[in-house]
Write a protein that holds these residues in place. Structure first.
Motif, PDB file in Angstrom:
ATOM      1  N   VAL A   1       0.859  -1.194   0.000  1.00 60.18           N
ATOM      2  CA  VAL A   1       0.000   0.000   0.000  1.00 60.18           C
ATOM      3  C   VAL A   1       0.892   1.240   0.000  1.00 60.18           C
ATOM      4  CG1 VAL A   1      -1.786  -1.204   1.361  1.00 60.18           C
ATOM      5  CG2 VAL A   1      -0.233   0.364   2.498  1.00 60.18           C
TER       6      VAL A   1
ATOM      7  N   ASP B   1      -0.283  10.851   6.171  1.00 58.50           N
ATOM      8  CA  ASP B   1      -0.661   9.657   6.935  1.00 58.50           C
ATOM      9  C   ASP B   1      -0.233   9.771   8.397  1.00 58.50           C
ATOM     10  OD1 ASP B   1      -2.130   7.660   5.636  1.00 58.50           O
ATOM     11  OD2 ASP B   1      -0.390   6.998   4.471  1.00 58.50           O
TER      12      ASP B   1
ATOM     13  N   THR C   1      -4.070   6.068  10.109  1.00 58.20           N
ATOM     14  CA  THR C   1      -4.600   6.009   8.739  1.00 58.20           C
ATOM     15  C   THR C   1      -3.851   4.946   7.936  1.00 58.20           C
ATOM     16  OG1 THR C   1      -3.162   7.842   8.026  1.00 58.20           O
ATOM     17  CG2 THR C   1      -5.410   8.404   8.698  1.00 58.20           C
TER      18      THR C   1
ATOM     19  N   ARG D   1      -5.353   1.377   6.206  1.00 56.04           N
ATOM     20  CA  ARG D   1      -5.149   0.987   4.800  1.00 56.04           C
ATOM     21  C   ARG D   1      -4.501  -0.397   4.725  1.00 56.04           C
ATOM     22  NH1 ARG D   1      -1.939   5.143   3.236  1.00 56.04           N
ATOM     23  NH2 ARG D   1      -3.773   6.430   3.513  1.00 56.04           N
TER      24      ARG D   1
ATOM     25  N   LYS E   1      -7.027  -3.386   5.680  1.00 51.58           N
ATOM     26  CA  LYS E   1      -7.928  -3.832   4.593  1.00 51.58           C
ATOM     27  C   LYS E   1      -7.248  -4.909   3.751  1.00 51.58           C
ATOM     28  CE  LYS E   1     -10.927   0.021   3.595  1.00 51.58           C
ATOM     29  NZ  LYS E   1     -10.809   1.355   3.070  1.00 51.58           N
TER      30      LYS E   1
END
Ligand code: GRF
Length: 202
Positions: A156, A162, A166, A170, A173
């Motif tokens: 990612v 960031d 955050t 990401r 997920k």
């Protein structure tokens, strides 16, 4: 082959949830047969119990050392018919006492692109280091800290604004897709460990 998964978890259990959801969705040929936690209050235990999966709290302080604790965990898992052990947010190092009982069948997920940022807070380490990309890694477990042969990784981006939170969101997920995918490869008998490398067979 249907995997008989025993999950070790210390916390939230979102990866355990993702694995159970992938099973329900028919994307993972497996059954979670037991969850063992070193922490009484781990939400992962609730997630398992609400599905009727035995969830056992084993307090480490009742054992003199890591080996005897791991032996007790391995005994429980084997009695339940577990053939594959998943470390799903498990905050303890596992010793040879457990690994030797499930050779090549213990998997972990780590929230960084190993060998970068092993150990605690991989997401925070990535933000602080200033990397442009991070991600997650599913690997076989050996007796080191996040050092075992790598099965799958997902990448990612890391953005300038960031925060640890955050970036962690990401990465999480991706974790939820990657762990079931790696386990499905194992269920299909497509993983072969060759030294440090894991070959994925067609
Ligand atoms: C995840 O970030 C995983 O990569 C790490 O611990 C965290 C566990 O989260 N090993 P959860 O308990 O699965 O929600």
């Amino acid at each position: 082959m249907t995997l008989h998964i025993g999950a070790l978890a210390s916390g939230r259990g979102s990866n355990l949830q993702a694995i159970m959801d992938a099973i329900d969705a028919g994307k993972l040929q497996a059954k979670v047969v037991m969850v063992v936690s070193d922490r009484q209050d781990a939400p992962a235990m609730e997630r398992a119990a609400s599905r009727g999966i035995p969830a056992v709290h084993l307090p480490p302080k009742e054992y003199p050392d890591r080996q005897s604790y791991d032996r007790a965990v391995a005994d429980l898992l084997q009695q339940a018919g577990v053939d594959t052990v998943v470390l799903a947010g498990y905050m303890r190092l596992v010793s040879a006492a457990l690994l030797a009982r499930f050779p090549g069948r213990v998997l972990n997920i780590h929230p960084a692109l190993l060998p970068a940022f092993p150990g605690l807070d991989g997401q925070d380490q990535a933000v602080k280091y200033g990397v442009r990309y991070s991600g997650c890694t599913v690997h076989f477990v050996d007796d080191g800290l996040d050092t075992g042969p790598i099965i799958l990784q997902a990448v990612v981006p890391v953005y300038q604004d960031d925060t640890t939170e955050t970036l962690a969101g990401r990465i999480l997920k991706e974790e939820h897709k990657l762990f079931p995918a790696a386990l499905q490869l194992l269920a299909e008998n497509r993983l072969e460990i060759k030294g440090r490398r894991v070959l994925i067979k067609d």
